[in-house]
Scaffold this motif. Structure first.
Motif: not given
Length: 167
Positions: A104-122
């Motif tokens: 996990m690399a922290f790049r920018k300061r987060a603003t407010g709530a967060l969402r994470a979207v994880a996907v798998l390919t077929p």
């Protein structure tokens, strides 16, 4: 040909019996009981499908850091939960998913709530069904309310047989 639904998919499919307006609340209740720490942090399971999982966290006092943003550990929990759930939606019933590595690399300061979207390919989904053990890199994108990606994450998940371990 698509794989048969696994245990997690079958359990979540039962939510179709719940009235639509209650489904998100009941889904959160069920998943937070299965993984209690997600309830402690107040994660919201926005979308759960074998191809894509979206999880959110509000920027509220219990998960904040000293800058009143979402704490780094809560960001990690968010991303790990999204990736783990998408793997869990695809792993065979005779196997168990195990987090193997994370970056996990922290790049920018987060603003407010967060969402994470994880996907798998077929192809990744097929790999999970083809063997009783293996590993794969699961894609996840974390976005804040401003549309910024405050962290870059890489999660490697393994899966192993769920039966008793042999020496």
């Amino acid at each position: 040909m698509d794989a048969q639904p696994n245990r997690m998919q079958r359990q979540l499919e039962r939510l179709s019996e719940v009235p639509g307006f209650l489904r998100p609340w009941v889904r959160n209740l069920v998943l937070r009981r299965a993984v209690p720490f997600t309830g402690t942090a107040g994660l919201d399971f926005v979308e759960m499908s074998p191809q894509r999982v979206e999880v959110a966290i509000a920027n509220e006092r219990p998960v904040q850091n000293h800058l009143q943003g979402v704490h780094a550990s809560a960001m990690n929990l968010l991303a790990e939960t999204a990736t783990g759930m998408v793997v869990g939606m695809n792993v065979r019933d005779d196997c168990v998913p195990v987090a193997k590595e994370l970056k996990m690399a922290f790049r920018k300061r987060a603003t407010g709530a967060l969402r994470a979207v994880a996907v798998l390919t077929p192809e990744q989904r097929a790999t999970l069904q083809a063997s009783d053990k293996g590993e794969l890199n699961v894609s996840v994108v974390v976005t804040d309310e401003a549309g910024v990606n405050p962290v870059e994450c890489e999660f490697i998940w393994a899966w192993i047989p769920s039966g008793p371990r042999t020496r």
